[in-house]
Every structure is written in C-alpha cells, then in structure tokens.
Write a protein that holds these residues in place. Structure first.
Motif, PDB file in Angstrom:
ATOM      1  N   GLN A   1     -12.388  11.213  -5.430  1.00 26.35           N
ATOM      2  CA  GLN A   1     -10.953  10.976  -5.376  1.00 26.35           C
ATOM      3  C   GLN A   1     -10.653   9.715  -4.573  1.00 26.35           C
ATOM      4  O   GLN A   1     -11.277   9.443  -3.553  1.00 26.35           O
ATOM      5  CB  GLN A   1     -10.239  12.177  -4.744  1.00 26.35           C
ATOM      6  CG  GLN A   1     -10.415  13.483  -5.509  1.00 26.35           C
ATOM      7  CD  GLN A   1      -9.784  13.447  -6.887  1.00 26.35           C
ATOM      8  OE1 GLN A   1      -8.784  12.772  -7.110  1.00 26.35           O
ATOM      9  NE2 GLN A   1     -10.383  14.173  -7.830  1.00 26.35           N
ATOM     10  N   MET A   2      -9.658   8.963  -5.043  1.00 24.39           N
ATOM     11  CA  MET A   2      -9.231   7.759  -4.324  1.00 24.39           C
ATOM     12  C   MET A   2      -8.079   8.121  -3.393  1.00 24.39           C
ATOM     13  O   MET A   2      -7.854   9.299  -3.117  1.00 24.39           O
ATOM     14  CB  MET A   2      -8.856   6.665  -5.335  1.00 24.39           C
ATOM     15  CG  MET A   2     -10.034   6.263  -6.213  1.00 24.39           C
ATOM     16  SD  MET A   2      -9.706   4.863  -7.298  1.00 24.39           S
ATOM     17  CE  MET A   2      -9.721   3.504  -6.124  1.00 24.39           C
ATOM     18  N   ALA A   3      -7.353   7.137  -2.896  1.00 21.59           N
ATOM     19  CA  ALA A   3      -6.297   7.389  -1.908  1.00 21.59           C
ATOM     20  C   ALA A   3      -5.282   8.403  -2.434  1.00 21.59           C
ATOM     21  O   ALA A   3      -4.865   8.342  -3.593  1.00 21.59           O
ATOM     22  CB  ALA A   3      -5.593   6.083  -1.566  1.00 21.59           C
ATOM     23  N   LYS A   4      -4.910   9.360  -1.574  1.00 20.83           N
ATOM     24  CA  LYS A   4      -3.939  10.381  -1.991  1.00 20.83           C
ATOM     25  C   LYS A   4      -2.604   9.753  -2.363  1.00 20.83           C
ATOM     26  O   LYS A   4      -1.902  10.244  -3.249  1.00 20.83           O
ATOM     27  CB  LYS A   4      -3.748  11.397  -0.868  1.00 20.83           C
ATOM     28  CG  LYS A   4      -4.947  12.308  -0.654  1.00 20.83           C
ATOM     29  CD  LYS A   4      -4.645  13.363   0.395  1.00 20.83           C
ATOM     30  CE  LYS A   4      -5.832  14.315   0.541  1.00 20.83           C
ATOM     31  NZ  LYS A   4      -5.565  15.368   1.564  1.00 20.83           N
ATOM     32  N   ARG A   5      -2.247   8.701  -1.669  1.00 19.32           N
ATOM     33  CA  ARG A   5      -0.984   8.003  -1.953  1.00 19.32           C
ATOM     34  C   ARG A   5      -1.301   6.701  -2.672  1.00 19.32           C
ATOM     35  O   ARG A   5      -1.759   5.728  -2.064  1.00 19.32           O
ATOM     36  CB  ARG A   5      -0.235   7.714  -0.651  1.00 19.32           C
ATOM     37  CG  ARG A   5       1.088   6.966  -0.836  1.00 19.32           C
ATOM     38  CD  ARG A   5       1.751   6.724   0.506  1.00 19.32           C
ATOM     39  NE  ARG A   5       2.883   5.820   0.389  1.00 19.32           N
ATOM     40  CZ  ARG A   5       4.109   6.178   0.016  1.00 19.32           C
ATOM     41  NH1 ARG A   5       4.339   7.440  -0.285  1.00 19.32           N
ATOM     42  NH2 ARG A   5       5.076   5.288  -0.054  1.00 19.32           N
ATOM     43  N   PRO A   6      -1.099   6.637  -3.997  1.00 22.80           N
ATOM     44  CA  PRO A   6      -1.417   5.411  -4.736  1.00 22.80           C
ATOM     45  C   PRO A   6      -0.483   4.268  -4.340  1.00 22.80           C
ATOM     46  O   PRO A   6       0.658   4.510  -3.906  1.00 22.80           O
ATOM     47  CB  PRO A   6      -1.202   5.817  -6.196  1.00 22.80           C
ATOM     48  CG  PRO A   6      -0.270   6.965  -6.147  1.00 22.80           C
ATOM     49  CD  PRO A   6      -0.556   7.692  -4.862  1.00 22.80           C
ATOM     50  N   PRO A   7      -0.918   3.017  -4.468  1.00 18.70           N
ATOM     51  CA  PRO A   7      -0.086   1.872  -4.071  1.00 18.70           C
ATOM     52  C   PRO A   7       1.283   1.844  -4.736  1.00 18.70           C
ATOM     53  O   PRO A   7       2.263   1.413  -4.119  1.00 18.70           O
ATOM     54  CB  PRO A   7      -0.936   0.671  -4.503  1.00 18.70           C
ATOM     55  CG  PRO A   7      -2.340   1.173  -4.457  1.00 18.70           C
ATOM     56  CD  PRO A   7      -2.265   2.606  -4.889  1.00 18.70           C
ATOM     57  N   LEU A   8       1.378   2.333  -5.973  1.00 21.25           N
ATOM     58  CA  LEU A   8       2.655   2.320  -6.687  1.00 21.25           C
ATOM     59  C   LEU A   8       3.719   3.152  -5.986  1.00 21.25           C
ATOM     60  O   LEU A   8       4.917   2.922  -6.162  1.00 21.25           O
ATOM     61  CB  LEU A   8       2.451   2.834  -8.123  1.00 21.25           C
ATOM     62  CG  LEU A   8       3.675   2.844  -9.046  1.00 21.25           C
ATOM     63  CD1 LEU A   8       4.271   1.446  -9.185  1.00 21.25           C
ATOM     64  CD2 LEU A   8       3.306   3.406 -10.409  1.00 21.25           C
ATOM     65  N   ALA A   9       3.281   4.095  -5.150  1.00 20.43           N
ATOM     66  CA  ALA A   9       4.237   4.960  -4.450  1.00 20.43           C
ATOM     67  C   ALA A   9       5.189   4.158  -3.570  1.00 20.43           C
ATOM     68  O   ALA A   9       6.339   4.560  -3.345  1.00 20.43           O
ATOM     69  CB  ALA A   9       3.486   5.992  -3.615  1.00 20.43           C
ATOM     70  N   ASP A  10       4.756   3.012  -3.078  1.00 17.07           N
ATOM     71  CA  ASP A  10       5.605   2.167  -2.230  1.00 17.07           C
ATOM     72  C   ASP A  10       6.791   1.596  -2.990  1.00 17.07           C
ATOM     73  O   ASP A  10       7.792   1.194  -2.383  1.00 17.07           O
ATOM     74  CB  ASP A  10       4.785   1.023  -1.637  1.00 17.07           C
ATOM     75  CG  ASP A  10       3.736   1.515  -0.651  1.00 17.07           C
ATOM     76  OD1 ASP A  10       3.892   2.629  -0.129  1.00 17.07           O
ATOM     77  OD2 ASP A  10       2.764   0.783  -0.409  1.00 17.07           O
ATOM     78  N   PHE A  11       6.681   1.515  -4.323  1.00 19.41           N
ATOM     79  CA  PHE A  11       7.745   0.913  -5.134  1.00 19.41           C
ATOM     80  C   PHE A  11       8.344   1.919  -6.129  1.00 19.41           C
ATOM     81  O   PHE A  11       9.124   1.543  -6.986  1.00 19.41           O
ATOM     82  CB  PHE A  11       7.176  -0.275  -5.932  1.00 19.41           C
ATOM     83  CG  PHE A  11       6.383  -1.231  -5.097  1.00 19.41           C
ATOM     84  CD1 PHE A  11       7.015  -2.194  -4.324  1.00 19.41           C
ATOM     85  CD2 PHE A  11       4.996  -1.156  -5.048  1.00 19.41           C
ATOM     86  CE1 PHE A  11       6.285  -3.082  -3.539  1.00 19.41           C
ATOM     87  CE2 PHE A  11       4.256  -2.030  -4.268  1.00 19.41           C
ATOM     88  CZ  PHE A  11       4.902  -2.990  -3.515  1.00 19.41           C
ATOM     89  N   ALA A  12       7.962   3.179  -5.999  1.00 17.93           N
ATOM     90  CA  ALA A  12       8.327   4.173  -7.010  1.00 17.93           C
ATOM     91  C   ALA A  12       9.825   4.349  -7.168  1.00 17.93           C
ATOM     92  O   ALA A  12      10.352   4.377  -8.295  1.00 17.93           O
ATOM     93  CB  ALA A  12       7.668   5.512  -6.674  1.00 17.93           C
TER      94      ALA A  12
END
Length: 353
Positions: free
Chosen positions: A236-247
C-alpha cells in the motif's frame, strides 16, 4: 564560449549530459566530468576529475582545485531508504559542493546551476556502463531469463490494472538535451520543468513489442487466473493520496478516486530473482552468451517492480517546457529498443536476432 561541470558523470543521467556536451566541442570547449571513478572514454573537450561528493566542503575544494565552469549540471544522486534521508544526504552533497567552489573562488564564474532533480524526469530509460540501476536493464533481464526458463509465453509481472493504464517515460539522451537547452535558455532561469519524451504509452502496447524483440510472445490469458499468493505481493502507498490536497476545489471530495493506491506485483520481482531455477537459468544464459555475470544480481528488481506495479495512470504534461521554447520529442518504444540493443552490445543482454 561556455565551460561546464557535470557531477555524477557516470550515472544514467550524468553520462548522457557529458556525452551531449562532448559532441559540441566548439560550443563547449571544456567540460569537467566529475565522478568517483572513470568508466567511459571521453572526447577531447571532456576532462575527468575524481571527486567524492560525500566528503566535506574543505576536502572537495582540494579535489576541485583545478576545476571551474560557467554552467554546472548537478546530476549526482545517492538513493536512500526514506524521503527525509534522501533530502538530507543529497542536500548536503549539493551544499558542500557549492561551498567547495566558493572556497576555491570558482563560484565567481558560475552563470547557472541545473539540478537534474528539478528537471523532473519519470521512469528513465537509459544505459550507463557498469551501472545496472535502470529500467531497461532490469526489464531486459526479466524478458531474457523468462525466455530461458522455457515456461511458456512472456507474462507481465506487474499490476493487471496498470497494464492498460497510461505511463510517461524519459529517455536519458532527451533529458541531456533538455538540460543543455535549459542551461542557456533565459526563460528557463529559476524554473522547474517536467522532462518526459512527449508521448503517452501503455504497457499493453509496449509489452508485446518487448516479447517480439526477445523472440517470444505475450501469454494470451495471463490475467485469467488469480496471482499465486506465494509469488505475488501488494504494498500500500500513502493513505492520503496527493490529489486529496486539491479534492474540494476540483469537486472530488469523498470521491472514489481518492482511494489509497498500491504497488501490485503478480510476480514479486525480488522474490523471482532469488528463485533457484531463475538463478540457474541466468547462469546458463550468461555462460552460453558470454554475458556480464554481475548484471543479474545488481539489477534493481525492487525499482522495476514499483514501475510495473503501480495501479494508477501517469500522464505528465510538457506544456510548460513547450511554452518556454522546448521542442524535443522521442518515441518511448524507440528509446527502449535502442537501450536494449546497447545493452546487448555491452554483453549485459544476449544478442537480438
């Protein structure tokens, strides 16, 4: 006429920057290629200088006492286990290197520093003599040994999901051309750029071409059955994907695209490379074809597993560079095929028919 300094001159990116500068002696009359060891033969305008970038600024200043240049291409990089460790180690190398030039007074001639970790490449395709840490070597060895095993048609070892998604690649020679362009282009000053080939590829297109190049074909139903649990792996990669910052601003809050990504290997390549039958097949192939025996053990199986196992698209824009005047383009399959041919010439891979 400008002079240059290239650190990491024997690495997969630095080697090509040196070659690019070496091909233009009238434009670049003096090129200092800096590395711990000399692995290449250089043209007359290139001077090799030994340097240990992990040493102190004072120690480096002594090693650099006869080195100066107007343009610095900092292509040295030491991989570390974590992001913080990588930032600390590589940041210290850059800081001490620049301080060493300052101690010697060579900083007064510097017009621009180009950092290869700001010119953002992705999934680099290239060859560096004696350096097996690259995509082309690892995937070439996987294909060659898979064929040698004689277990049937070629099987994609990565993610079934990623097999039909999109990816972008950076040919090391195109990256070198971009670096020399960025060094002299006024619009590139104090900017960061994506540097990819300019096409968008998919492994469903590349993998059959790889199979044909190695004289085999892709297994017709390779995803028909579930992966062998003992051979496969999921990380598994980061629980919070980078796109979450701009969701929220993009209307994607609480959307399923924000799910956690993973690296899914149907065949865990580190486990695969350590199997007795795989090692025996490589030994037999290497002895029969006169190949470099160390290549298989030094290949970066973990990196290849990551590249092939991601379960998301990678579509990377070159718009910023295009607007600044960059026009370079390379077909990614052509780049990979050329690198495989070069690896065969270097006796890392068997000759192609």
């Amino acid at each position: 006429m400008p002079s240059a300094i290239v650190t990491g001159a024997t690495g997969i990116l630095g080697r090509e920057i040196v070659s690019e500068l070496g091909r233009s002696p009238q434009q670049w009359p003096t090129v200092h290629a800096l590395s711990r060891s000399k692995k290449d033969e250089y043209p007359q305008n290139v001077v090799h200088n030994h340097i240990d970038l992990t040493s102190s600024a004072k120690e480096m200043a002594e090693q650099l006492k006869d080195v100066e240049g107007e343009y610095i291409f900092f292509a040295a990089y030491l991989a570390q286990d974590g992001e913080k460790e990588a930032a600390d180690v590589n940041g210290a190398m850059l800081k001490n290197f620049l301080e060493a030039l300052k101690i010697n007074g060579a900083d007064k001639k510097i017009k621009r520093v180009v950092l290869t970790t700001v010119t953002y490449p992705n999934d680099v395709i290239g060859v560096a003599k004696g350096n097996f840490m690259n995509l082309a070597t690892s995937i070439g060895l996987y294909c060659a040994v898979s064929k040698e095993l004689g277990n049937g048609d070629l099987v994609f070892p990565g993610s079934e999901t990623f097999y039909t998604k999109f990816d972008c690649f950076t040919y090391s020679r195109l990256h070198a051309s971009f670096n020399t362009w960025a060094a002299l282009e006024p619009k590139a000053s104090n900017q960061a750029f994506n540097v990819v080939n300019g096409d968008v590829e998919s492994w469903q297109n590349l993998f059959p071409k790889l199979a044909r190049k190695f004289g085999t074909k892709v297994k017709a139903d390779m995803f028909a059955s579930p992966p062998d649990k003992d051979a496969a792996s999921i990380v598994q990669m980061a629980k919070r994907p980078p796109l979450a910052d701009f969701a929220a601003e993009r209307g994607l809050q609480d959307n399923k695209v924000l799910k956690q990504s993973a690296v899914e290997q149907r065949i865990d390549l580190i486990k695969w490379s350590q199997r007795d039958d795989v090692k025996a097949a490589w030994k037999k192939l290497a002895e029969r074809e006169g190949l470099e025996h160390d290549a298989f053990e030094k290949a970066t199986w973990g990196f290849l597993g990551f590249v092939l196992g991601r379960n998301f698209d990678l579509v990377i824009s070159m718009s910023k560079a295009r607007k600044a005047g960059w026009t370079g383009y390379v077909d990614s399959w052509d780049a990979l095929s050329e690198c495989l041919d070069e690896l065969a010439e270097e006796k890392v891979l068997p000759k192609f028919e």
